[in-house]
Design an enzyme around this catalytic site. Sequence first.
Site, PDB file in Angstrom:
ATOM      1  N   GLU A   1       0.855  -1.186   0.000  1.00 18.91           N
ATOM      2  CA  GLU A   1       0.000   0.000   0.000  1.00 18.91           C
ATOM      3  C   GLU A   1       0.890   1.235   0.000  1.00 18.91           C
ATOM      4  O   GLU A   1       2.016   1.186   0.508  1.00 18.91           O
ATOM      5  CB  GLU A   1      -0.885   0.053   1.260  1.00 18.91           C
ATOM      6  CG  GLU A   1      -1.908  -1.067   1.367  1.00 18.91           C
ATOM      7  CD  GLU A   1      -2.694  -0.982   2.685  1.00 18.91           C
ATOM      8  OE1 GLU A   1      -3.026   0.149   3.097  1.00 18.91           O
ATOM      9  OE2 GLU A   1      -2.914  -2.032   3.287  1.00 18.91           O
TER      10      GLU A   1
ATOM     11  N   GLU B   1       0.270   5.435   0.935  1.00 18.82           N
ATOM     12  CA  GLU B   1      -0.734   6.406   1.390  1.00 18.82           C
ATOM     13  C   GLU B   1      -0.050   7.604   2.021  1.00 18.82           C
ATOM     14  O   GLU B   1       1.072   7.492   2.517  1.00 18.82           O
ATOM     15  CB  GLU B   1      -1.624   5.773   2.469  1.00 18.82           C
ATOM     16  CG  GLU B   1      -2.873   5.081   1.957  1.00 18.82           C
ATOM     17  CD  GLU B   1      -3.718   4.606   3.130  1.00 18.82           C
ATOM     18  OE1 GLU B   1      -4.142   5.470   3.934  1.00 18.82           O
ATOM     19  OE2 GLU B   1      -3.909   3.395   3.268  1.00 18.82           O
TER      20      GLU B   1
END
Length: 179
Positions: A140, A142
């Site tokens: 991920e 972010e």
Amino acid sequence: MNTNRHVFAHCPHCRAAMIRQMEGGLERPVCPDCGFVQYLNPAPGAGVIVMRGHRVCLVKRKFAPKQGQWCLPTGFMEWDEDVQLTARREAQEETGLEVRLTSLYAVESGILPPDIPVLVIFYRAEETGGRLQAGDDAAEAEFFALDDLPEPIAFAAHRKVLNRLSAEMADSPQPPQER
Ligand SMILES: [Zn+2]
């Protein structure tokens, strides 16, 4: 630190059994036949700090060590790479963002578990293109507010850099424009 795991038992050039010998002030693995000396050095890498206002881009590690934990986009230098290229490449591979490096921020040494000494050169960078999308060894990617970071942060060097950034941001009265 125990280096046994990293020391060649046999010379990688001529296959003779390596011995220990004083070289350059330290006892090092040496080939008694061809003279090859195995120098054990930390592995250099680059890390990238990309901000959107007071939020910083972190990646979640897809693989061990520290799988599932968060850190700044970071990676090892390839043999023929300039360290600034490493930084831009890692940003692009792990976050999808194209970046321009704006300043050298920190140089930290540490241990990549279980026992690999590393040197990480951290740069500040600003986005020039691309789209936020995790890739390569990031599960991920972010942006997180510096006062609300995910846990755990994978490495002591990264925690130190993020703590310093947080302190500086807390002192800066005018948040930079959000992008
Ligand atoms: Zn040899």
